[in-house]
Design a protein around this motif. Structure first.
Motif, PDB file in Angstrom:
ATOM      1  N   ARG A 197       0.831  -1.211   0.000  1.00 60.81           N
ATOM      2  CA  ARG A 197       0.000   0.000   0.000  1.00 60.81           C
ATOM      3  C   ARG A 197       0.859   1.253   0.000  1.00 60.81           C
ATOM      4  NH1 ARG A 197      -1.894   3.828   3.180  1.00 60.81           N
ATOM      5  NH2 ARG A 197      -0.732   3.096   4.997  1.00 60.81           N
ATOM      6  N   ARG A 215      -9.805  -7.176  -1.090  1.00 53.60           N
ATOM      7  CA  ARG A 215     -11.014  -6.418  -0.783  1.00 53.60           C
ATOM      8  C   ARG A 215     -10.764  -5.323   0.241  1.00 53.60           C
ATOM      9  NH1 ARG A 215     -11.443 -10.810  -2.970  1.00 53.60           N
ATOM     10  NH2 ARG A 215     -13.217 -11.428  -4.246  1.00 53.60           N
ATOM     11  N   THR A 216      -9.504  -4.938   0.402  1.00 53.31           N
ATOM     12  CA  THR A 216      -9.120  -3.903   1.358  1.00 53.31           C
ATOM     13  C   THR A 216      -8.942  -2.570   0.640  1.00 53.31           C
ATOM     14  OG1 THR A 216      -7.989  -5.534   2.735  1.00 53.31           O
ATOM     15  CG2 THR A 216      -7.394  -3.227   3.062  1.00 53.31           C
ATOM     16  N   PRO A 217      -9.628  -1.518   1.072  1.00 50.56           N
ATOM     17  CA  PRO A 217      -9.460  -0.214   0.430  1.00 50.56           C
ATOM     18  C   PRO A 217      -8.004   0.237   0.449  1.00 50.56           C
ATOM     19  CG  PRO A 217     -11.365  -0.193   1.887  1.00 50.56           C
ATOM     20  CD  PRO A 217     -10.657  -1.486   2.144  1.00 50.56           C
ATOM     21  N   GLY A 218      -7.534   0.717  -0.683  1.00 50.24           N
ATOM     22  CA  GLY A 218      -6.169   1.201  -0.784  1.00 50.24           C
ATOM     23  C   GLY A 218      -5.143   0.136  -1.096  1.00 50.24           C
TER      24      GLY A 218
END
Length: 270
Positions: A180, A234-237
């Protein structure tokens, strides 16, 4: 994803799969291809094997254990186990909370921040790396020494360092945050089914029980990693993440005449 003039990082870049992936990705004309492997000699040889097709792409190498802090990533596993201070570093790396200090000490995190790859292809057989530390033999030794009144701190620490699930979780946490922060857009994991898709009657079990507990541990870890990657995707960012599980191919990186090597060193003949 357009990879032209981008940076691609391949974990496990010296193996059969890593080299094949490297050769295929060179067709995308990236600016830089970074091969990462456990041992220096192997990753340098892998880089030379793909440079003939690299064109203008820079092929760079890094080596060390991406599951460990950078300070110990290039040490032999046995050397870490023998030194109390080194064992303490790795135990803190695995069992402390995920702090900035843990991240910044991680070899994998440092690589991701140094190169900031647009894409990462992970060809490391993670499940095997963790499963074949043999938590079962370690547990039996721990119980035996406890019954004899001889469980020292070293014995307990050595056992902790064979526990596979904490290692898998910490590795995934560091990878997720490192990817990220690096701005990586795509992460491809070459996973494992653990038994080659052959079921519980898998015919090769390293002379252990049929089926082998360690092989089933490898399968269980492969499944656990798949679920963690499902969550990562499925994790934002987080980057787009996908796993590929080849289950029916057995191959060789090379066929040659010469000394047999294990762990990068010649095997002694008896």
């Amino acid at each position: 994803m357009d990879l032209e003039q981008r940076t691609i990082l391949i974990l496990g870049g010296s193996g059969l799969v890593g080299r094949a992936v490297a050769r295929r990705l060179l067709a995308s004309r990236p600016a830089r291809l970074v091969l990462v492997a456990l041992r220096e000699a192997e990753v340098r040889e892998a880089a030379e094997s793909v440079r003939a097709a690299a064109g203008d792409t820079r092929v760079e190498v890094e080596w060390g254990d991406v599951f460990l802090p950078a300070a110990v990533a290039r040490l032999e596993h046995g050397a870490i186990l023998r030194e109390a201070k080194l064992r303490d570093q790795v135990i803190g790396h695995l069992f402390d909370g995920l702090s900035e200090a843990v991240l910044e000490r991680s070899f994998l995190f440092q690589l991701l921040q140094r190169y900031r790859p647009e894409a990462v292809v992970d060809c490391i057989n993670t499940a095997t790396a963790f499963a074949y530390q043999n938590v079962y033999a370690s547990a039996r030794q721990l119980v035996r020494q406890a019954s004899e009144g001889g469980v020292t701190r070293e014995v307990a620490e050595r056992h902790l360092l064979t526990l596979p699930i904490p290692q898998l979780i910490r590795h995934t946490q560091i990878a997720a945050e490192g990817l990220r922060r690096a701005g990586t857009r795509g992460y491809v994991k070459i996973g494992t089914s653990g038994t080659g898709g052959m079921g519980f009657n898998v015919p090769y079990t390293h002379s252990e029980e049929r089926p082998s507990r360690m092989m089933l541990t490898k399968s269980a870890l492969g499944g656990a990693q798949s679920l963690l990657l499902f969550l990562l995707a499925r994790t934002p960012g987080a980057p787009a993440a996908i796993e590929i599980k080849p289950t029916a191919t057995i191959g060789w990186r090379e066929i040659r005449y010469g000394p047999i090597r294990r762990g990068g060193r010649p095997v002694r003949r008896v």
